[in-house]
Design a protein around this motif. Structure first.
Motif, PDB file in Angstrom:
ATOM      1  N   VAL B 122       0.764  -1.300  -0.026  1.00 31.16           N
ATOM      2  CA  VAL B 122       0.020   0.033   0.057  1.00 31.16           C
ATOM      3  C   VAL B 122       0.844   1.313  -0.021  1.00 31.16           C
ATOM      4  N   ARG B 125       2.333   1.788  -3.251  1.00 31.67           N
ATOM      5  CA  ARG B 125       1.532   2.445  -4.464  1.00 31.67           C
ATOM      6  C   ARG B 125       1.030   3.670  -4.277  1.00 31.67           C
ATOM      7  N   SER B 126       0.992   4.188  -2.911  1.00 31.74           N
ATOM      8  CA  SER B 126       0.370   5.551  -2.596  1.00 31.74           C
ATOM      9  C   SER B 126       1.378   6.596  -2.831  1.00 31.74           C
ATOM     10  N   THR B 127       2.592   6.562  -2.550  1.00 31.47           N
ATOM     11  CA  THR B 127       3.702   7.350  -2.778  1.00 31.47           C
ATOM     12  C   THR B 127       4.197   7.629  -3.976  1.00 31.47           C
ATOM     13  N   HIS B 128       3.970   8.842  -4.542  1.00 27.80           N
ATOM     14  CA  HIS B 128       4.393   9.265  -5.787  1.00 27.80           C
ATOM     15  C   HIS B 128       6.198   9.005  -5.965  1.00 27.80           C
ATOM     16  N   ILE B 130       8.043  10.813  -7.186  1.00 27.56           N
ATOM     17  CA  ILE B 130       8.887  12.031  -7.165  1.00 27.56           C
ATOM     18  C   ILE B 130       9.421  12.146  -5.462  1.00 27.56           C
ATOM     19  N   ILE B 131       8.209  11.683  -4.471  1.00 31.93           N
ATOM     20  CA  ILE B 131       8.534  11.544  -3.158  1.00 31.93           C
ATOM     21  C   ILE B 131       9.631  10.794  -2.841  1.00 31.93           C
ATOM     22  N   LEU B 134      12.900  12.388  -3.958  1.00 34.38           N
ATOM     23  CA  LEU B 134      13.178  13.367  -3.201  1.00 34.38           C
ATOM     24  C   LEU B 134      14.072  12.906  -1.706  1.00 34.38           C
ATOM     25  N   ILE B 135      13.308  11.783  -1.223  1.00 33.58           N
ATOM     26  CA  ILE B 135      13.966  11.292   0.055  1.00 33.58           C
ATOM     27  C   ILE B 135      15.429  10.798  -0.188  1.00 33.58           C
ATOM     28  N   PRO B 146      19.666   7.557  -6.775  1.00 31.59           N
ATOM     29  CA  PRO B 146      18.745   7.647  -6.067  1.00 31.59           C
ATOM     30  C   PRO B 146      17.061   7.479  -7.016  1.00 31.59           C
ATOM     31  N   LEU B 149      16.280   3.884  -7.235  1.00 34.17           N
ATOM     32  CA  LEU B 149      15.861   3.285  -5.753  1.00 34.17           C
ATOM     33  C   LEU B 149      14.462   3.839  -5.686  1.00 34.17           C
ATOM     34  N   ILE B 218      10.856  11.995 -15.544  1.00 29.47           N
ATOM     35  CA  ILE B 218      10.570  13.250 -14.768  1.00 29.47           C
ATOM     36  C   ILE B 218      11.416  13.229 -13.491  1.00 29.47           C
TER      37      ILE B 218
END
Lengths: 272, 271, 259
Positions: B122, B125-128, B130-131, B134-135, B146, B149, B218
């Motif tokens: 979950v 699949r919920s985290t874009h 890009i996030i 960024l991490i 990065p 990963l 992107i």
């Protein structure tokens, strides 16, 4: 030991040998490829492995705990509303355009196989090949900073995503009613409304809900390039190195998406 | 009796009972949409700074791809593809244990490992992406690693979910037969489950690779490698023709990837 | 030597369905035994309890004097390897070849590494090929299991069970998914190989003629209770009626059950 057994054995061993060689070759190839990729992309493995150590301390000090105060502030809340509205409007207007487009892009019922079919297919493919974030940046520079560009980007994303699925649904219908209605001499539009639409209605509802869910994910990020929504806060907090606040915004985004996913899951079940 | 039925069907009151709520619902939705449009588009948009129609067309045409720029971005394009490849491969490897945990038929403990597996899915699949990017950029610095990963983290969810569903749909009888020869659970899994699940697994992996090309394009915009960085740089510098070339290249790459992956997947299903 | 001794076996499922009420039986020498009874009489449950695919609620099962019901997972696996099971739906791994399916009979004693890489020792491969010849599928050895007919698939199932060098064959309604003629061929084959290897064969069946023609001993089950356990020759009409009598007093004997 009979002849048959011997032949079978030889054949089995031979096939096994070939399969082994192929598997070994693939693994060896992957390892070499990986090694080459590291060199080609200039990935500083050692430096990055070194970073993993202090990563834990950095996470504990500079990232955790998330800044929930900022995350629950009024302006963030407003942007969450904006994000959701953007996704709904983008999905809505996009769907309005997609419905006739999907009709034209279905081989079996398209009103014009020579012109409208290839045209609509190309439009759908093009819309699907443009990454949403790139599109967002383009539209911001074309028009204006703000959710207007975001809604457009999401609408185009809808055309690409839902258009393909909806056209495929049209192509899977029972042509019986279509033949029946066209035999009465009805215009293509009437055929669509009376023979096609009733058959695809329920599947299309599911696709529309699924599409909205996907658009919502995109809308959370579009703000990053200035196209409206909570992404703007994300970018802002990262640019000023406020990692606690960044994590807070990320938490909000994740919760938002989880919520929409549960919602869309239940809506799709109910729509059946 | 028949007259009663006919009266019931033709009863105008009954018709209204069915149709009115539906029209009211449509009306409400329309009002909501109009309200939101007013909020975001009419009032939420800075119309004073909006480009005029002429300006829009002018800018649009300036995006026409400058094909001379393409050789410069050939490298980043390739980098994007590589990122997609390795990201998908990593996700594929990670999804094997996670799908084992997230499938009701194979998970060792419904109380602990099953929710754990599902939670991974979950979150992924919920985290874009890009996030995730960024991490990882904050953690590891700029560069394609990065990005790889991030793509892996994003794809693991889909791969694990579909593989877990395939595992649950397996022919249980075959598993039982292997069980009755005295084989342990892992052996049952590899001998009876894996051959059935593998074709679906491979098809999904190829599908994800195709999607990951789009995602990788992107990620560069946040510094995680690929053509995205060049795109945003050119946009910032107002070199719209070069930026257009980047977009053009990405579109071609994505379409190519889709065509090739579709061919391979149809061959897989057939053979 | 007592090969299999079952004492006071009880099993009930959720919803208070009692599948087995206090069933006891002993198998001492090589014989073909038919478990006869209506659907729901507990035949399959009994078979599956013997190798603990279904866990019995209480009672004792002893294979060659070793108590099975309290074994831990590891020891249970070792015991399962000694019992070959043949299934009604064949239960082959469809995407694997016939040979690989037969070889899967050794998975109880194969290491994990061997199983994953499918690196079976040559002896096992030869033994598998010999078994394929014995059951009559030598020409299909390289084919995928789902390309075979029902009768061929069951033969593969037999070869797989024999691969384990079992001391006992448990067979769950082997012919229910097959045409009658093919079913009889398969039954003949199974009884032959059981005789050749001097191992008992326990098969569940609801067709009386199959039971009478192929077994030396019949165990009749009705609603989870053993009501008949004698040589096949001593199966008379009265006992048959006992097995097939339903509660309302109607007997199935007059309908198609005796063919």
């Amino acid at each position: 030991m009979t002849n048959a057994i011997n032949t079978n054995y030889q054949s089995f061993k031979f096939n096994q040998r070939i399969r082994r060689i192929i598997k070994f070759g693939i693994i060896l190839g992957l390892i070499t490829f990986g090694y080459w990729t590291i060199i080609f992309l200039d990935i500083p493995i050692k430096r990055m492995l070194d970073m993993f150590g202090p990563l834990a301390t950095m996470l504990a000090e500079r990232v955790f705990p998330p800044d929930l105060e900022n995350a629950s502030s009024w302006k963030v809340f407003i942007s969450v509303i904006e994000t959701v509205e953007m996704s709904i409007l983008g999905a809505f207007y996009g769907t309005l355009i997609t419905i006739p487009l999907a009709w034209c892009a279905a081989w079996n019922i398209t009103p014009s196989r020579e012109i409208l079919y290839p045209l609509s297919r190309s439009i759908i493919v093009l819309c699907r090949s443009l990454p949403t974030l790139m599109l967002g940046l383009l539209l911001v520079s074309l028009f204006v900073f703000g959710p207007f560009a975001g809604i457009l980007a999401l609408a185009i994303g809808t055309i690409g995503f839902a258009g393909k699925l909806m056209a495929e649904q049209c192509e899977a219908i029972d042509m019986g009613p279509v033949d029946a209605i066209s035999a009465t001499g009805a215009s293509p539009l009437k055929i669509f409304i009376y023979a096609v639409l009733p058959q695809v209605k329920s599947e299309w509802t599911g696709i529309i809900i699924y599409n909205w869910d996907a658009r919502l994910r995109g809308s959370t990020i579009l703000g990053f390039v200035g196209a409206g929504g909570i992404g703007l806060h994300l970018r802002h907090q990262i640019s000023i190195l406020e990692y606690h606040a960044t994590l807070g915004i990320i938490c909000i985004i994740v919760i938002l998406v989880l919520f929409s996913e549960t919602l869309s899951h239940f809506c799709r079940k109910w729509a059946r | 009796m028949i007259q009663k039925m006919a009266g019931h069907i033709n009863n105008p009151l009954r018709k209204r009972n069915v149709i009115i709520p539906r029209y009211i619902a449509y009306g409400i939705i329309l009002v909501i949409i109009l309200g939101m449009s007013a909020h975001l588009i009419v009032f939420g948009t800075d119309w004073k700074r909006m480009s005029s129609i002429n300006e829009v067309f002018e800018t649009l045409f300036s995006f026409f791809p400058n094909l001379k720029f393409i050789p410069e971005i050939a490298g980043p394009l390739f980098e994007t593809t590589l990122m997609a490849f390795w990201g998908t491969l990593l996700a594929v490897i990670l999804s094997i244990p996670i799908s084992y945990l997230a499938a009701t038929t194979t998970t060792p403990s419904m109380l602990i490992t099953f929710p754990l597996g599902r939670a991974f899915i979950v979150l992924s699949r919920s985290t874009h992406e890009i996030i995730f990017a960024l991490i990882f950029v904050v953690a590891l610095g700029l560069g394609p690693l990065p990005g790889i990963l991030a793509l892996a983290c994003r794809s693991v969810g889909f791969m694990s979910k579909t593989t877990a569903e395939a595992i649950e749909a397996c022919n249980q009888g075959a598993i039982e037969a292997i069980k009755s020869t005295g084989a342990r659970k892992l052996v049952q899994f590899f001998f009876a489950v894996v051959p059935q699940v593998f074709p679906i697994f491979l098809g999904n992996a190829i599908f994800q690779f195709d999607i990951n090309i789009r995602r990788a394009a992107i990620l560069g915009m946040v510094g995680a490698g690929g053509i995205g960085l060049h795109f945003s740089e050119q946009m910032k510098a107002y070199n719209y023709d070069n930026a257009g070339a980047c977009v053009f290249a990405v579109v071609i790459l994505v379409i190519l990837g889709e065509v090739i992956s579709n061919r391979i997947r149809t061959k897989l299903i057939a053979g | 030597m007592v090969l299999l001794k079952i004492s006071n076996l009880k099993k009930s499922f959720q919803g208070n369905e009692i599948a087995l009420r206090d069933v006891s039986l002993t198998i001492e020498n090589q014989e073909v035994i038919a478990l006869l009874g209506l659907s729901g009489s507990g035949k399959s449950t009994l078979l599956r309890c013997i190798n603990r695919l279904t866990e019995p609620d209480s009672g004792s099962i002893k294979l060659e004097n070793l108590e099975i019901t309290n074994l831990n997972k590891r020891e249970l696996r070792k015991v399962r390897a000694k019992m070959g099971m043949i299934f009604q739906e064949f239960n082959l791994v469809n995407r694997l070849t016939v040979l690989e399916n037969v070889l899967s009979g050794t998975l109880g004693v194969t290491s994990l590494w061997r199983a994953v890489t499918r690196a079976f020792p040559p002896n096992d491969i030869f033994r598998a090929l010999e078994l394929c010849e014995r059951v009559g599928i030598s020409s299909q050895v390289e084919k995928r299991a789902d390309q075979l007919s029902g009768g061929q698939r069951q033969r593969v199932g037999i070869a797989r069970a024999l691969m384990q060098n079992p001391t006992l064959l448990l067979v769950d309604e082997p012919t229910s998914s097959l045409d009658p003629k093919i079913g009889r061929e398969v039954m003949t084959l199974m009884c032959e190989v059981a005789r050749e290897r001097d191992i008992p064969l326990l098969f569940s069946v609801h067709d009386i003629s199959l039971a009478k023609d192929f077994s030396q001993r019949i165990i009749g089950l009705k609603e989870g209770e053993k009501i008949f356990d004698k040589k096949t020759s001593s199966l008379d009409d009265k006992s048959l009626e006992q097995i097939y009598k339903i509660e309302s007093g109607n007997s199935l004997l007059t309908s198609e059950s005796v063919n």
